[in-house]
Design a protein around this motif. Structure first.
Motif, PDB file in Angstrom:
ATOM      1  N   LEU A 109       4.000   3.428 -28.244  1.00 43.57           N
ATOM      2  CA  LEU A 109       5.218   2.608 -28.419  1.00 43.57           C
ATOM      3  C   LEU A 109       4.886   1.223 -28.950  1.00 43.57           C
ATOM      4  N   SER A 110       3.738   1.075 -29.532  1.00 46.57           N
ATOM      5  CA  SER A 110       3.336  -0.245 -30.004  1.00 46.57           C
ATOM      6  C   SER A 110       4.152  -0.723 -31.197  1.00 46.57           C
ATOM      7  N   GLY A 111       4.845   0.170 -31.877  1.00 44.17           N
ATOM      8  CA  GLY A 111       5.641  -0.245 -33.041  1.00 44.17           C
ATOM      9  C   GLY A 111       7.027  -0.730 -32.680  1.00 44.17           C
ATOM     10  N   PHE A 112       7.352  -0.791 -31.373  1.00 39.39           N
ATOM     11  CA  PHE A 112       8.677  -1.262 -30.949  1.00 39.39           C
ATOM     12  C   PHE A 112       8.520  -2.511 -30.088  1.00 39.39           C
ATOM     13  N   PRO A 113       8.295  -3.651 -30.711  1.00 38.87           N
ATOM     14  CA  PRO A 113       8.056  -4.874 -29.918  1.00 38.87           C
ATOM     15  C   PRO A 113       9.293  -5.366 -29.172  1.00 38.87           C
ATOM     16  N   SER A 114      10.507  -4.990 -29.623  1.00 46.87           N
ATOM     17  CA  SER A 114      11.731  -5.469 -28.978  1.00 46.87           C
ATOM     18  C   SER A 114      12.277  -4.482 -27.962  1.00 46.87           C
ATOM     19  N   LEU A 115      11.542  -3.425 -27.674  1.00 42.89           N
ATOM     20  CA  LEU A 115      12.036  -2.368 -26.790  1.00 42.89           C
ATOM     21  C   LEU A 115      12.248  -2.911 -25.374  1.00 42.89           C
ATOM     22  N   SER A 116      13.463  -2.674 -24.817  1.00 41.16           N
ATOM     23  CA  SER A 116      13.793  -3.153 -23.470  1.00 41.16           C
ATOM     24  C   SER A 116      14.046  -2.018 -22.493  1.00 41.16           C
ATOM     25  N   HIS A 117      14.439  -0.813 -22.968  1.00 45.47           N
ATOM     26  CA  HIS A 117      14.718   0.327 -22.100  1.00 45.47           C
ATOM     27  C   HIS A 117      13.990   1.536 -22.675  1.00 45.47           C
ATOM     28  N   ALA A 118      13.060   2.090 -21.878  1.00 46.40           N
ATOM     29  CA  ALA A 118      12.291   3.256 -22.315  1.00 46.40           C
ATOM     30  C   ALA A 118      12.453   4.350 -21.272  1.00 46.40           C
ATOM     31  N   TYR A 119      12.978   5.512 -21.713  1.00 47.84           N
ATOM     32  CA  TYR A 119      13.184   6.653 -20.831  1.00 47.84           C
ATOM     33  C   TYR A 119      12.231   7.768 -21.274  1.00 47.84           C
ATOM     34  N   LEU A 120      11.174   7.947 -20.476  1.00 50.83           N
ATOM     35  CA  LEU A 120      10.129   8.933 -20.784  1.00 50.83           C
ATOM     36  C   LEU A 120      10.033   9.986 -19.683  1.00 50.83           C
ATOM     37  N   ARG A 121      11.119  10.276 -19.073  1.00 51.14           N
ATOM     38  CA  ARG A 121      11.168  11.246 -17.987  1.00 51.14           C
ATOM     39  C   ARG A 121      10.924  12.671 -18.515  1.00 51.14           C
ATOM     40  N   GLY A 122      10.288  13.486 -17.654  1.00 51.05           N
ATOM     41  CA  GLY A 122      10.130  14.900 -17.967  1.00 51.05           C
ATOM     42  C   GLY A 122       9.110  15.213 -19.028  1.00 51.05           C
ATOM     43  N   ASN A 123       8.105  14.376 -19.175  1.00 49.71           N
ATOM     44  CA  ASN A 123       7.042  14.653 -20.134  1.00 49.71           C
ATOM     45  C   ASN A 123       5.751  15.058 -19.388  1.00 49.71           C
TER      46      ASN A 123
END
Length: 899
Positions: free
Chosen positions: A267-281
C-alpha cells in the motif's frame, strides 16, 4: 410506558389514516408524510395499471414489485415528484420522449426490469430531458457492455452524478464515454459483473468506483491513472486478485480489499489512505514496512487473517491510527510496547485469538480492549498499570477461573466477565475499581450469594448481570436476603431479574428467586421499606379517590335537588301567572257599564309610572309656550322680552325668568314677603290665584308659604314655639349691619350676603374686577346742598326678621322690589341728565313715550332681573319732582337669614 406508546402509535396511525383519507389516496397505496414530503407507497401490489393520484403533491413515489410494462409518462404533471421507484417491473422500453416534463425528478430506479440492450433505453435522448436527474439505477438488466464503440449506446446526461450498473452482465468496460456523455458523474458501481476486460475509464469527476465481486485478477495501473480524483475504491471479493505491483494514487482515501485471498500487500502507493479494510485475507506477518508510507491511516481492519507475528514497530508510523481490529487471527503474544507510539489509538479488538495470558500493555490513549473468545486462563497482576485511561475491558468467553484480587484502575467503568469459569469472588476483587458501573457475571459457576460488603467501594455500580449461574436458594439465609435486597433496591441494579433462577434444592429448580422464596419472605415481613412506602401511597391514593367520588356525588345530589326545587318553584309561579292572566282575561271579557270611563284614564299614575314619564327638555312659561313650535314660539318670545326685538336682552330676560312663571306670581311673592308671620294658630283658608296656583291666605296664616322654605327661612316648628324676641335662638348671634359705601350702592347686584355684610369686601380685593382699575370719581355736590349720605339713615343690609316691616313705596313704583335711597355722590349725574333732557320739546315727548313703555314692561319682569326698568322708574319720579334729592336704585334684600 408501553401503554402510552400504544396510545401514541394508535394516534399516529389514526392521523396517518385521516391524512391519507383527506388526501384521497388510492385504495392500493399508502400515503404518509415524512416531515413536509408526501410519500406514496404502492409496492408489491401486483398492479398492471398505474393508479390515479388526482393531482396529489407527491414527493416520493414507490411503484416497485408490480407488473407494469411501460413507463408512466402521465406522472410528468406532478411537479413536486423527486423520487420514482419502478424497479422489479416488466418495463422493456424507454422512449426518447418518456422523461419530458420530469424537470424536478432526481432519483430514478429502473433496476430488475426487462431491458436487454442500451438501445432499449434510448440513452442518447431519453435522459437529457430530466434536467435534475442525479441518481440512476439500471442494475439487474442485461446491458452487456459499457463502451463508446457504438455512439448510439452512449449514455448522455449532463446532471447525472450516481450510476448503478450492478449485475448487468457487463463483460467489457472502457472508452471515454464517461467524459463525453457524463461530465458530472461522481460514483460508478459495476459490482457483480464478470469483467473480462477492464480498460481505461478517463473521468475527471469520478470519485468512487466499485468493482466488488467482478472476478478481477489485478487492478490495472492505467485504470487508476485515468481517474485523477478517485477517493474510494472497492475491489472486495475478487478471490483471485493480487496486489503486488505498486499502484499510485495520491487522492485515494478508502480502499476495500476484503476477502481477496491476499497473502502480501503493498500500500505504499497510497500516501493519503485513511481507511483500509483488509479483512478475510491470508496475511501472516506485519512488519515496519507494511504500512510505512500510510501515515494517515485512521482505521485498519486486519480481522480474519492468519496473523501470527506482529513486530513491535509494525504500527510505529501510524500516528493517526484510532481503531485497530486484529480479531480472529492466530496471535499468541503481544509486546507490551506495541501501541506505545499510537497516541490517538482508542479501540483494539483482540478477540478470538490464541493468547493464554492477559499481560501488561502500555498505552496512554487506549480506552477499550476486547479479549473475548481468547484462551486466557490467567490475568497478570499488573495488567492495568500501563492502561492509564482504560474504560472498557471485555474478558468474556475466556477460561478464567479466578479474577485476581487487589487489581486497581481509577478509570475502569465496564468489566465483562460473563461466560467464564468463575465460582467465587473475594472482598478485594472489585474494591480497586471505584468507577465501576457495569459488571457482567452471568454464565459463570456462582452458587452462593455474594456479600454486599464486597461492593462497598463501588459507589457508581448501577447494573449487574448474574443470570445463568447455579444459585442455591436458601431463603432463610440472611446473606442471600441481603444480596437480593441490594440488587432489587431502587434504583434496581439487577438487569436480568427474570432469568435469575435456582439450581438447588431440587424442588426449586428452574424457579426465579421471587417464586422460590416469596412464600417465605412475605409472611416473615420480608417486604422492603420501598414496598411498604408504595403500599401506603397506594392506600392513600385509593382513599383520596374514594373521598373525591363521595364529595362529587354529594355535590351532584345537592345540585340536582336545588334544580328540582327551582323547577317546582318555576312551575308554581307559572301556574299562578296563568291563573292571574285567565282572571284578567275574564274581567276584560265581562260586559262593562255603558259610558263608563276607561280604567287606565280614571286612575292616577303610580310613582313608578310618574318616574318613567317623559320630562321637559327646557323650562316652559305656559302651555302655549310648551305646545307652540317654530315661528310662533320665536315671535312669542320676542313679544315677551323686548318689543324692539333685542335678541341679547331677550336671552338675559329669559334666563332670569326661569324661576317665575307669570306677573301674578311676582305680585303674590311681594305680598307673601311683606306679610307678618305671627305665632298663633292657623285659621286661614286656601286661596287659588287666577292661574290656579294654590297658596295660603295671608290672614291668619300660622306657617309661611311652602315655596318660602327654599329661601332658608326658619322652620315651622321654631316659629310655632316662638315666645318672644328674648327667647329667640338668634339673639346670641345678631346680624351685622354694614354701611354700604356709596360706590357699592350704585353698582351692586346683591349677589351674595358677604357683599353686603363684610366691610372689608371691596372692589380692590378682586384684582380681576373691572372696578379694580377704575377709580371712583370724587363726589360733586352742589354748593347749596347740605345733606350728605352719611347724614341720611341707611337701610340695613340684613332685614330684621322679627321687626316691623316698613313699607317705603312710591305712588308710581307699583310694588316693585326696589327702594329709593338718597345718594349725594350721584346727584351730579342726575342733574346733568335733567339738564340734557330739558333741551327741546321733541326730546321730552320721546322720553315720556319711552318711560311709558318701560313702565309697561317693568311689571312683566322679575324682581331680581335687569335694573333698566328700576332706573327708568327712578328717572320718572325725579322728573315729576325736581326738588327731590338724586336717587340710586338699590335692590331690596329678600327675607333671608344667615344660618
Amino acid at each position: 410506558m408501553s401503554r402510552i406508546r400504544c396510545y401514541l402509535t394508535i394516534t399516529l396511525l389514526l392521523i396517518i389514516a385521516s391524512s391519507a383519507s383527506a388526501l384521497n389516496c388510492p385504495s392500493n397505496c399508502k400515503c404518509f408524510w415524512v416531515l413536509d414530503s408526501l410519500c406514496v407507497k404502492c409496492a408489491n401490489k401486483g398492479l398492471t395499471e398505474y393508479p390515479n393520484f388526482s393531482d396529489l403533491p407527491i414527493d416520493h413515489l414507490d411503484l416497485s414489485g408490480n407488473n407494469f410494462d411501460h413507463f408512466p409518462t402521465q406522472f410528468a404533471t406532478i411537479e413536486s415528484l423527486v423520487y420514482l421507484d419502478l424497479s422489479n417491473n416488466n418495463i422493456s422500453q424507454l422512449d426518447a420522449n418518456a422523461l419530458i416534463g420530469f424537470t424536478t425528478l432526481r432519483v430514478l430506479l429502473l433496476a430488475n426490469n426487462n431491458f436487454n440492450s442500451w438501445s432499449d433505453l434510448n440513452p442518447t435522448e431519453a435522459f437529457r430531458n430530466a434536467i435534475s436527474l442525479k441518481h440512476l439505477s439500471l442494475s439487474g438488466n442485461n446491458l452487456e457492455t459499457v463502451t463508446d464503440f457504438n455512439s448510439d449506446q452512449t449514455l448522455i446526461s449532463d446532471s447525472l452524478t450516481n450510476l448503478e450498473l450492478e449485475h448487468c452482465s457487463i463483460t467489457t468496460v472502457g472508452g471515454d464515454h464517461l467524459i463525453n456523455g457524463l461530465p458530472a458523474l461522481e460514483r460508478l458501481s459495476l459490482s457483480g459483473n464478470s469483467l473480462t476486460t477492464l480498460n481505461n475509464i478517463p473521468s475527471g469527476s469520478l470519485r468512487g468506483l466499485e468493482l466488488s465481486n467482478c472476478s478481477l485478477l489485478r487492478i490495472p495501473t492505467a485504470l487508476i491513472d485515468g481517474l485523477p480524483n478517485l477517493e474510494k475504491l472497492n475491489v472486495s471479493r475478487n478471490f483471485a486478485m493480487e496486489i503486488k505491483d505498486v499502484i499510485i494514487s495520491e487522492t485515494l482515501l478508502e480502499l476495500d480489499a476484503s476477502f481477496c485471498s491476499l497473502d502480501t500487500i503493498n500500500l505504499s502507493g497510497f500516501p493519503s489512505l485513511s481507511h483500509a479494510y483488509l479483512r478475510g485475507n491470508m496475511l501472516r506477518i506485519l512488519d515496519q514496512n507494511t504500512f510505512a508510507n500510510n501515515t494517515q491511516l485512521q482505521t485498519l481492519d486486519l480481522a480474519k487473517n492468519s496473523l501470527r507475528n506482529i513486530q513491535t514497530n509494525a504500527f510505529v508510523k501510524l500516528t493517526h491510527l484510532a481503531t485497530l481490529d486484529l480479531s480472529y487471527n492466530e496471535i499468541a503474544l503481544l509486546d507490551k510496547n506495541l501501541f506505545r507510539a499510537n497516541d490517538v489509538l482508542v479501540s483494539v479488538n483482540l478477540s478470538h485469538n490464541v493468547m493464554e495470558k492477559f499481560t501488561k500493555l502500555v498505552s496512554n490513549s487506549l480506552r477499550e480492549i476486547n479479549l473475548s473468545g481468547c484462551e486466557i486462563i490467567m490475568i497478570d497482576a499488573n495488567a492495568f498499570t500501563g492502561l492509564s485511561v482504560i474504560q472498557r475491558l471485555d474478558l468474556s468467553k475466556t477460561l478464567i477461573k479466578e479474577f485476581p484480587p487487589n487489581m486497581h484502575s481509577e478509570t475502569l467503568q465496564r468489566l465483562d466477565l460473563s461466560n467464564c469459569k468463575l465460582s467465587s469472588i473475594r472482598n478485594t476483587t472489585f474494591s480497586g475499581f471505584p468507577e465501576l458501573a457495569w459488571l457482567y457475571l452471568s454464565g459463570n459457576r456462582f452458587t452462593n450469594p455474594i456479600p454486599t460488603e464486597y461492593f462497598r467501594s463501588n459507589h457508581y455500580l448501577d447494573a449487574i448481570w448474574i443470570s445463568d449461574n447455579p444459585w442455591v436458594c436458601n431463603c432463610h439465609d440472611p446473606t442471600f436476603i441481603d444480596f437480593y435486597d441490594f440488587l432489587t433496591a431502587v434504583p434496581q441494579k439487577l438487569k436480568d431479574r427474570n432469568y435469575v433462577r435456582c439450581a438447588s434444592p431440587s424442588y426449586l429448580y428452574g424457579k426465579t428467586w421471587e417464586a422460590a422464596c416469596g412464600s417465605v419472605w412475605i409472611p416473615n415481613g420480608r417486604s422492603s421499606k420501598v414496598e411498604k412506602a408504595w403500599t401506603v401511597i397506594m392506600l392513600c391514593f385509593l382513599g383520596i379517590c374514594v373521598g373525591t367520588l363521595l364529595y362529587t356525588g354529594f355535590k351532584r345530589f345537592r345540585k340536582s335537588r336545588r334544580q328540582r326545587r327551582n323547577r317546582e318553584e318555576y312551575r308554581q309561579n307559572r301556574d299562578e301567572m296563568m291563573e292571574i292572566r285567565a282572571q284578567n282575561q275574564r274581567m276584560l271579557e265581562e260586559p262593562a257599564t255603558p259610558n263608563a270611563p276607561n280604567f287606565f284614564q280614571n286612575n292616577l299614575p303610580s310613582y313608578e309610572d310618574a318616574i318613567r314619564m317623559p320630562k321637559l327638555e327646557r323650562p316652559a312659561k305656559s302651555m302655549v309656550d310648551l305646545t307652540e313650535t317654530g315661528h310662533t314660539r320665536r315671535k312669542l318670545r320676542r313679544s315677551q322680552t323686548n318689543p324692539d326685538g333685542d335678541i341679547e336682552d331677550a336671552d338675559l330676560l329669559l334666563d332670569d325668568r326661569q324661576r317665575f312663571r307669570s306677573e301674578e306670581m311676582l305680585s303674590n311673592r311681594v305680598k307673601e314677603r311683606t306679610a307678618n308671620i305671627t305665632p298663633f294658630a292657623r285659621t286661614g283658608y286656601v286661596a287659588y290665584s287666577n292661574s290656579r296656583s294654590r297658596r295660603l291666605s295671608v290672614e291668619g296664616a300660622r306657617f309661611p308659604a311652602a315655596h318660602l322654605k327654599s329661601q332658608n327661612l326658619q322652620s315651622a316648628e321654631k316659629i310655632a314655639n316662638f315666645q318672644g324676641f328674648e327667647h329667640s335662638p338668634y339673639t346670641k348671634r345678631r346680624p351685622k349691619v354694614a354701611e354700604i359705601p356709596p360706590f357699592k350702592r350704585a353698582t351692586m347686584r346683591t349677589d351674595s350676603v358677604e357683599f353686603l355684610t363684610d366691610p372689608e369686601f371691596d372692589d380692590h380685593s378682586k384684582p380681576g374686577s373691572p372696578f379694580a382699575r377704575r377709580k371712583p370719581k370724587a363726589p360733586t355736590t352742589p354748593a347749596g346742598a347740605t345733606t350728605t349720605l352719611a347724614d341720611s339713615p341707611l337701610a340695613p343690609a340684613v332685614e330684621d326678621y322679627f321687626g316691623r316691616v316698613s313699607k317705603l313705596r312710591d305712588s308710581t313704583s307699583d310694588d316693585s322690589d326696589f327702594q329709593v335711597v338718597v345718594d349725594a355722590e350721584n346727584s351730579s349725574l342726575v342733574e346733568l341728565h335733567n339738564t340734557s333732557s330739558s333741551g327741546g320739546g321733541n326730546s321730552a315727548t320721546n322720553l315720556e313715550r319711552g318711560r311709558r313703555k318701560k313702565r309697561l314692561n317693568s311689571t312683566n319682569r322679575r324682581a331680581s332681573g335687569n335694573f333698566t326698568a328700576a332706573a327708568a322708574a327712578a328717572g320718572e319720579s325725579s322728573s315729576t319732582s325736581s326738588d327731590r334729592d338724586p336717587i340710586v336704585v338699590v335692590h331690596k334684600p329678600m327675607r333671608e337669614t344667615l344660618f
